[in-house]
Design a protein around this motif. Structure first.
Motif, PDB file in Angstrom:
ATOM      1  N   ASN A  69       0.579  -1.196   0.261  1.00  0.00           N
ATOM      2  CA  ASN A  69      -0.041  -0.057   0.150  1.00  0.00           C
ATOM      3  C   ASN A  69       0.589   1.200  -0.705  1.00  0.00           C
ATOM      4  O   ASN A  69       1.576   1.735   0.792  1.00  0.00           O
ATOM      5  N   SER A  76     -13.339 -10.032  -6.643  1.00  0.00           N
ATOM      6  CA  SER A  76     -13.459  -9.255  -6.375  1.00  0.00           C
ATOM      7  C   SER A  76     -14.983  -9.163  -6.481  1.00  0.00           C
ATOM      8  O   SER A  76     -16.005  -9.052  -6.643  1.00  0.00           O
ATOM      9  N   THR A  94      -6.442   1.411 -12.414  1.00  0.00           N
ATOM     10  CA  THR A  94      -6.957   1.690 -11.099  1.00  0.00           C
ATOM     11  C   THR A  94      -5.975   0.616 -10.258  1.00  0.00           C
ATOM     12  O   THR A  94      -4.822   0.339 -11.068  1.00  0.00           O
ATOM     13  N   SER A  95      -5.439   1.081  -8.854  1.00  0.00           N
ATOM     14  CA  SER A  95      -3.950   1.737  -8.688  1.00  0.00           C
ATOM     15  C   SER A  95      -4.464   0.088  -7.871  1.00  0.00           C
ATOM     16  O   SER A  95      -5.967  -0.569  -7.431  1.00  0.00           O
ATOM     17  N   GLU A 113      -3.811  -0.783  -4.856  1.00  0.00           N
ATOM     18  CA  GLU A 113      -4.496  -0.674  -3.148  1.00  0.00           C
ATOM     19  C   GLU A 113      -5.741  -0.698  -3.966  1.00  0.00           C
ATOM     20  O   GLU A 113      -6.274  -1.159  -2.824  1.00  0.00           O
ATOM     21  N   THR A 114      -6.369  -0.237  -4.629  1.00  0.00           N
ATOM     22  CA  THR A 114      -7.948  -0.674  -4.600  1.00  0.00           C
ATOM     23  C   THR A 114      -8.225  -1.872  -4.607  1.00  0.00           C
ATOM     24  O   THR A 114      -8.966  -2.376  -4.996  1.00  0.00           O
ATOM     25  N   TYR A 115      -7.335  -2.806  -6.293  1.00  0.00           N
ATOM     26  CA  TYR A 115      -7.694  -4.090  -6.409  1.00  0.00           C
ATOM     27  C   TYR A 115      -7.484  -4.830  -5.170  1.00  0.00           C
ATOM     28  O   TYR A 115      -8.671  -5.664  -4.951  1.00  0.00           O
ATOM     29  N   GLN A 131      -8.533  -4.023  -1.665  1.00  0.00           N
ATOM     30  CA  GLN A 131      -9.688  -3.448  -0.907  1.00  0.00           C
ATOM     31  C   GLN A 131     -11.120  -4.901  -1.331  1.00  0.00           C
ATOM     32  O   GLN A 131     -12.074  -5.140  -0.681  1.00  0.00           O
ATOM     33  N   ARG A 132     -10.756  -4.581  -3.515  1.00  0.00           N
ATOM     34  CA  ARG A 132     -12.858  -5.356  -4.325  1.00  0.00           C
ATOM     35  C   ARG A 132     -12.148  -6.906  -2.950  1.00  0.00           C
ATOM     36  O   ARG A 132     -13.495  -6.895  -3.152  1.00  0.00           O
ATOM     37  N   ASN A 164     -14.463  -7.226   0.168  1.00  0.00           N
ATOM     38  CA  ASN A 164     -15.367  -6.529  -0.406  1.00  0.00           C
ATOM     39  C   ASN A 164     -16.513  -7.578  -0.080  1.00  0.00           C
ATOM     40  O   ASN A 164     -16.361  -8.525  -0.311  1.00  0.00           O
TER      41      ASN A 164
END
Length: 579
Positions: free
Chosen positions: A350, A393, A413-414, A416-418, A420-421, A424
Motif C-alpha cells: 500500500n 472482486s 486503478t491502483s 490498493e483498490t484491487y 480492497q475489492r 468487500n
C-alpha cells in the motif's frame, strides 16, 4: 458407517527409500491411524440403479481394462482395471453474465474405482479456475512419473469441476458458484464419494487422502483446515495460500513491467510487447549472477541453490547484475528494469501505509526458466485479470474477453483498490473473495493434529506466482502456534529451481504418496524425499546428468554435499541445518 480412526502406538524403525526415513535425532514414540485394508470391486455398470444420494445423478458407469489413461494431449498414466463413474450434484440455475438466473450450474465429478482396491480414497484437487472435470487418475504434477499416480497404486480417486462449467471466470457472477469453488464443493462431494465407495466395495474407505498443486494446493489447504475430520492425509503443492492476494500481485507485476514498454496505439501485439519488458535472455543474466553469488553456499557448485535464505543475503540485484551503460544488449539490465524487477520481487505494498499486500519472492536460479516468464506475462494478463475481476472482486468487475481489455482493466486503478475489492462484501455476495478462498485457522490446524492426520507440503523456490516465502511464513507461524512441534504433523519441503508445480532447472520427479501413507498409517515419520530430474525436461543445464537425484529436505534443513562421491547421486548429500 465410516470406520472410526484407531490410534495405535508404534516406534518408527524402518527407513524406506521413497521418502520414509526417520529423523536421525531420535525416534520418538508416535501415534498413527490404523492401516487401510483392501477390498474387491463388486459392482460397476449397475451403480446408478443401486446408489441413491441426495441431489446426485450418476450419468454413466463402465469398466475399463488395465492400460494407459490419457490425461491430456501430452500426458498418460498407467492404470489397473477399474470402473469409471461420472455424474453431478446439486444441479440448479444460477446467475450468469447477464445478471439473470440463466446459467446451469452443478458440481460435476468423475470417480475411478480399481477392481483391486487398497481401501483408500484420494481426492484429486485440480487447479486454475477449475470448470472442467479432469480424469481421476490421482495425478500430482510429475511426482513419481506416470506409473505412480494414485489410481495405479490402488486408490479410489475422485476429480471434480468445483461446481461450475467452462468458460471460467464467468461463474464469478454467481454467489453460490464462488463458494462452491472456494470450499463447498469438497464438503458436498466427500460424503457422496464415500457412500458410493461403500456401494462399490461393501465398505467406506478406511483412510482418505487429499492432494493438489497450485489452486489444487489451496484446495488441499482448505480441506486440511475446514474438513480435517473427513481426511487423514494431505499433500500440498505450491499452494495459493492467499490466492486472491497473489492474483492482485500479478496485476501489480504487469503494471510494473508496463512502465518499461510502449504499447501500440491500436492495441495490437499487447502480450508480445509486454514480454520485451525483461526478455528471457535478460532474466538469464539475473539467474547467472544469482548462481555466481549463491551456488556454493550449500557446499557445491552444481547449478542448484539449496541454501535459499542465505542466498537472499548474498545476492544484491543492483550490485551484482550489470547495469546497462547504453542500449540493452542482453548482457545487462537498465536501471529502470532493475527498479521494476526489485518492486515485483518485494511484493506489492500500500503506497500510503506501507502495508504488504502479498509476500515477497526469493531470488533463485529458476528465474531464467520459461515457466517464470509464462506466469509473469501470459498468465498475469490472461488469467489473473479474470480471476480478480470476476471471481475475487465484490461486486464482480467484468471486462471484454481480449488482451486489450485485460490490460485496460489492469491499468484502470491502483493496486490498493484491487486489494480492497477482494475484501468487500454486499447483501448478495456475503463472503468476500478473500474469505471464501483462504483456508481459515490455517496456522493452527488443531483438528488435524488432534486426530492424528498428517500433511506434507512442497513448494518450488522459483515459483513466479505463489511466493515460496508465503508458504514459509505460514509454516513458521504454524510451528509457533504449536509450541515448536509442527513437524509432528506437518512437513514442508522447498525444491530448488522448481517453478510453479514443476519445470525449470530442478529435480521435480518424486513420490510423496507412499511417504504420507507410511506416516499416517504406520507412524514412520518422513525425513528426506528422494527426487530426480525428468530426462525429458528440455531446460535442464547441459552439464547435468539425466539421472541426477537429490534429497528434498524438511524445512528448515537443506541438502548439502558430503564432500565426496558422485555429485549426481542423492546418496552423497545430507540434510543439514540451513543458515
Amino acid at each position: 458407517m465410516e470406520k472410526r480412526p484407531q490410534l495405535v502406538p508404534t516406534i518408527a524403525l524402518s527407513c524406506l527409500l521413497l521418502g520414509a526415513c526417520g529423523d536421525n535425532d531420535s525416534t520418538p514414540l508416535t501415534q498413527h491411524l490404523s492401516p487401510a485394508t483392501p477390498a474387491t470391486l463388486n459392482i460397476c455398470s449397475d451403480i446408478a440403479s443401486q446408489f441413491n444420494f441426495e441431489n446426485t445423478v450418476i450419468t454413466s458407469s463402465e469398466m475399463v481394462s488395465a492400460g494407459k489413461v490419457e490425461y491430456s494431449a501430452t500426458e498418460s498414466y498407467s492404470a489397473p482395471e477399474h470402473c469409471v463413474v461420472k455424474g453431478y450434484m446439486n444441479e440448479r440455475m444460477g446467475l450468469g453474465s447477464s445478471g439473470e438466473a440463466d446459467t446451469k450450474y452443478a458440481i460435476g465429478f468423475e470417480m475411478r474405482l480399481p477392481t483391486d482396491w487398497n481401501g483408500r480414497f484420494y481426492y484429486q484437487a485440480n487447479g486454475g479456475l477449475d470448470g472442467s472435470v479432469s480424469k481421476a487418475v490421482g495425478r500430482l504434477i510429475f511426482a513419481g512419473g506416470t506409473d505412480s499416480a494414485a489410481l495405479n497404486r490402488g486408490f479410489a480417486v475422485i476429480s471434480s469441476d468445483a461446481g461450475h462449467p467452462s468458460p471460467a471466470p464467468q461463474f464469478g457472477f454467481d454467489p453460490q458458484a464462488r463458494i462452491d469453488y472456494g470450499y463447498n464443493a469438497v464438503a458436498e462431494l466427500t460424503p457422496m464419494a464415500k457412500s458410493l465407495i461403500k456401494i462399490a466395495y461393501g465398505k467406506q474407505p478406511d483412510r482418505s487422502y487429499f492432494a493438489g498443486c497450485s489452486n489444487g494446493g489451496r484446495h488441499t489447504m482448505v480441506a486440511a483446515s475446514r474438513y480435517a475430520d473427513m481426511y487423514d492425509g494431505f499433500i500440498v503443492g505450491n499452494p495459493g495460500l492467499h490466492l486472491p492476494n497473489a492474483a492482485v500481485s500479478q496485476l501489480y507485476g504487469v503494471q510494473q513491467y508496463s512502465k518499461l514498454v510502449t504499447y501500440n496505439p491500436d492495441g495490437s501485439d499487447i502480450l508480445a510487447t509486454l514480454q520485451t519488458a525483461i526478455t528471457q535472455e535478460e532474466f538469464g543474466v539475473v539467474s547467472q549472477q544469482i548462481l555466481k553469488q549463491c551456488d556454493t553456499l550449500d557446499g557445491l557448485a552444481d547449478g542448484m541453490i539449496n541454501n535459499t535464505y542465505a542466498c537472499q543475503k548474498a545476492f544484491d540485484l543492483d550490485r551484482d547484475v550489470p547495469t546497462c551503460s547504453g542500449e540493452r544488449d542482453g548482457t545487462c539490465l537498465s536501471a529502470e528494469q532493475k527498479q521494476a524487477l526489485s518492486n515485483i520481487m518485494a511484493g506489492p505494498h500500500n503506497s500510503q501505509t506501507g502495508e504488504s499486500l502479498y509476500a515477497n519472492f526469493p531470488y533463485d536460479a529458476g528465474i531464467s526458466a520459461k515457466d517464470w516468464s509464462y506466469w509473469e506475462y501470459y498468465m498475469a494478463l490472461n488469467r489473473d485479470t479474470g480471476s480478480v475481476g470476476y471471481v475475487f472482486s465484490t461486486p464482480p468487475t467484468p471486462f471484454d474477453n481480449n488482451e486489450q481489455a485485460a490490460l485496460a482493466f489492469i491499468q484502470s486503478t491502483s493496486v490498493e483498490t484491487y486489494a480492497q475489492r477482494i475484501h468487500n462484501t454486499t447483501s448478495l455476495y456475503t463472503e468476500s473473495g478473500y474469505d471464501f478462498m483462504t483456508p481459515p485457522e490455517l496456522t493452527k490446524l488443531s483438528t488435524l493434529r488432534a486426530r492424528g492426520a498428517k500433511m506434507m507440503v512442497f513448494h518450488g523456490t522459483s515459483d513466479a506466482v505463489f511466493s515460496t516465502n508465503d508458504t514459509v511464513n505460514w509454516y513458521k507461524e504454524l510451528d509457533s502456534n504449536n509450541s515448536g512441534k509442527a513437524a509432528d504433523f506437518a512437513k514442508l519441503y522447498l525444491i530448488p529451481g522448481m517453478g510453479h508445480c514443476g519445470k525449470g532447472p530442478t529435480t521435480d520427479k518424486f513420490n510423496m504418496v507412499d511417504a504420507l501413507v507410511n506416516w499416517v498409517e504406520k507412524g514412520v515419520t518422513p525425513s528426506e524425499i528422494l527426487a530426480s530430474v525428468r530426462a525429458e525436461n528440455t531446460e535442464l543445464p547441459a552439464d547435468w546428468s539425466k539421472t541426477r537425484t537429490r534429497p528434498l529436505c524438511p524445512f528448515p534443513k537443506m541438502a548439502k554435499y558430503n564432500g565426496s562421491g558422485d555429485i549426481e547421486d542423492a546418496a552423497n548429500f545430507s540434510c543439514v541445518a540451513s543458515e
